[in-house]
Design a protein around this motif. Structure first.
Motif, short mmCIF file in Angstrom:
data_model
loop_
_atom_site.label_atom_id
_atom_site.label_comp_id
_atom_site.label_asym_id
_atom_site.label_seq_id
_atom_site.Cartn_x
_atom_site.Cartn_y
_atom_site.Cartn_z
N ASP A 154 41.93 43.05 22.07
CA ASP A 154 40.68 43.58 21.52
C ASP A 154 39.95 44.51 22.48
N ILE A 155 40.34 44.48 23.75
CA ILE A 155 39.70 45.38 24.72
C ILE A 155 40.67 46.46 25.21
N SER A 156 41.85 46.49 24.65
CA SER A 156 42.89 47.41 25.13
C SER A 156 42.57 48.88 24.87
N GLN A 157 41.70 49.15 23.89
CA GLN A 157 41.37 50.54 23.58
C GLN A 157 40.10 51.01 24.30
N SER A 158 39.57 50.19 25.18
CA SER A 158 38.38 50.57 25.94
C SER A 158 38.73 51.64 26.97
N ASN A 159 37.75 52.48 27.31
CA ASN A 159 37.97 53.44 28.39
C ASN A 159 37.05 53.19 29.58
N VAL A 160 36.17 52.18 29.45
CA VAL A 160 35.35 51.71 30.57
C VAL A 160 35.42 50.19 30.60
N TYR A 161 35.80 49.65 31.75
CA TYR A 161 35.86 48.19 31.93
C TYR A 161 34.82 47.79 32.98
N ILE A 162 33.88 46.94 32.58
CA ILE A 162 32.86 46.46 33.51
C ILE A 162 33.12 44.99 33.80
N VAL A 163 33.37 44.67 35.06
CA VAL A 163 33.70 43.31 35.47
C VAL A 163 32.44 42.61 35.98
N ALA A 164 32.02 41.58 35.26
CA ALA A 164 30.82 40.83 35.62
C ALA A 164 31.16 39.35 35.78
N LEU A 165 31.99 39.09 36.76
CA LEU A 165 32.48 37.73 36.99
C LEU A 165 31.91 37.14 38.28
N PRO A 166 31.80 35.82 38.34
CA PRO A 166 31.22 35.18 39.53
C PRO A 166 32.15 35.22 40.74
N THR A 167 31.57 35.18 41.93
CA THR A 167 32.34 35.06 43.17
C THR A 167 31.78 33.86 43.95
N PRO A 168 32.21 32.67 43.57
CA PRO A 168 31.71 31.45 44.23
C PRO A 168 32.21 31.34 45.67
N ILE A 169 31.74 30.32 46.35
CA ILE A 169 32.12 30.08 47.75
C ILE A 169 33.02 28.86 47.84
N THR B 160 29.23 40.15 43.00
CA THR B 160 28.77 40.16 44.39
C THR B 160 29.97 40.00 45.32
N VAL B 161 30.20 40.99 46.17
CA VAL B 161 31.37 40.97 47.06
C VAL B 161 30.97 41.44 48.46
N PHE B 162 31.83 41.17 49.43
CA PHE B 162 31.59 41.68 50.77
C PHE B 162 31.98 43.16 50.83
N PRO B 163 31.34 43.95 51.68
CA PRO B 163 31.66 45.38 51.78
C PRO B 163 33.14 45.62 52.06
N GLY B 164 33.78 46.39 51.20
CA GLY B 164 35.19 46.71 51.36
C GLY B 164 36.09 46.04 50.35
N LEU B 165 35.60 44.98 49.70
CA LEU B 165 36.47 44.22 48.79
C LEU B 165 36.97 45.07 47.63
N THR B 166 36.09 45.87 47.03
CA THR B 166 36.49 46.69 45.89
C THR B 166 37.66 47.60 46.23
N GLU B 167 37.56 48.27 47.37
CA GLU B 167 38.58 49.25 47.75
C GLU B 167 39.80 48.61 48.41
N GLU B 168 39.60 47.48 49.08
CA GLU B 168 40.70 46.86 49.84
C GLU B 168 41.48 45.81 49.06
N ILE B 169 40.86 45.22 48.04
CA ILE B 169 41.52 44.16 47.27
C ILE B 169 41.68 44.54 45.80
N ASN C 131 35.43 33.03 47.21
CA ASN C 131 36.53 32.73 46.29
C ASN C 131 36.68 33.91 45.34
N THR C 132 37.74 34.67 45.50
CA THR C 132 37.93 35.90 44.72
C THR C 132 38.88 35.72 43.53
N LYS C 133 39.20 34.47 43.18
CA LYS C 133 40.23 34.24 42.15
C LYS C 133 39.85 34.85 40.80
#
Length: 221
Positions: free
Chosen positions: A71-86, A119-128, A93-95
């Motif tokens: 149902d989301i396969s035809q989207s052209n923008v994906y916004i990820v709003a998921l938790p990053t617990p400890i 919420t992530v540490f600086p660099g996570l988006t580009e490095e992981i 915890n990036t699972k």
């Protein structure tokens, strides 16, 4: 006339749900969550988070709620709003983020934009995150898809300082993506601030969280 942007919001918690609802006023939006019970309740205009009443939810008739990736396969923008617990050892915890990147990797198409709000540490988006999407999709950043980061700043339960009133910080891997993000978020936020880089935007969220934690600690003390 509705925009040609088709937005999928991944994660319908206290950040993703209000975000998807507000965006649905201006764009074609699909709210995605793996919690099938949550999806079934939302389809009945019931919010597990109890942030919205049934009457309020019924006003948002243009949004689709689903737990099926097709149902989301035809989207052209994906916004990820998921938790990053400890984790117990205090490391992030990036699972959930990893799972989202793996899912997006199977769906991302030419010129799609992926935006992270977690919420992530600086660099996570580009490095992981980006390497996971590239590996699974067999596509390359800037050549095939683009990435942005906009830290969530929602204060649950606060009806005054809501998503419309809080300054929205945005950043992207290139200027084209930044302009698309500005187009999206300026529809629902009164003020949008463009950070110089993704790392700066990630760092801004960390600083904000530190300030909040210190204030809470002082009040408790």
């Amino acid at each position: 006339m509705r925009s040609s942007l088709r937005i999928a919001v991944l994660g319908l918690g206290y950040v993703g749900l209000p975000l998807s609802l507000e965006l649905s006023k201006h764009f074609r939006v699909v709210g995605y969550d793996i919690n099938k019970n949550k999806i079934n309740l939302l389809k009945k205009s019931k919010d597990l988070n109890k942030e919205y009443s049934s009457t309020e939810l019924k006003k948002f008739s243009n949004i689709i709620f689903t737990s099926h990736k097709n149902d989301i396969s035809q989207s052209n923008v994906y916004i990820v709003a998921l938790p990053t617990p400890i984790k117990k050892n205090k490391s992030p915890n990036t699972k959930f983020l990893v799972s989202a990147c793996e899912l997006i990797g199977t769906l991302v198409k030419k010129e799609d934009l992926v935006v992270f709000e977690s919420t992530v540490f600086p660099g996570l988006t580009e490095e992981i995150c980006i390497p996971i999407i590239e590996k699974i999709s067999k596509k390359k950043l800037h050549i095939d898809f683009n990435v942005g980061y906009s830290p969530e700043r929602i204060n649950p339960g606060d009806k005054k300082n809501n998503i419309q009133n809080i300054t929205k910080v945005i950043s992207a891997s290139n200027n084209k993506s930044l302009q698309i993000m500005k187009k999206i978020y300026s529809k629902i936020c009164k003020k949008v601030y463009s950070a110089e880089s993704i790392k700066i935007a990630e760092g801004a969220k960390i600083i904000e969280n530190i300030q909040r934690d210190i204030n809470i600690a002082l009040v408790n003390e």
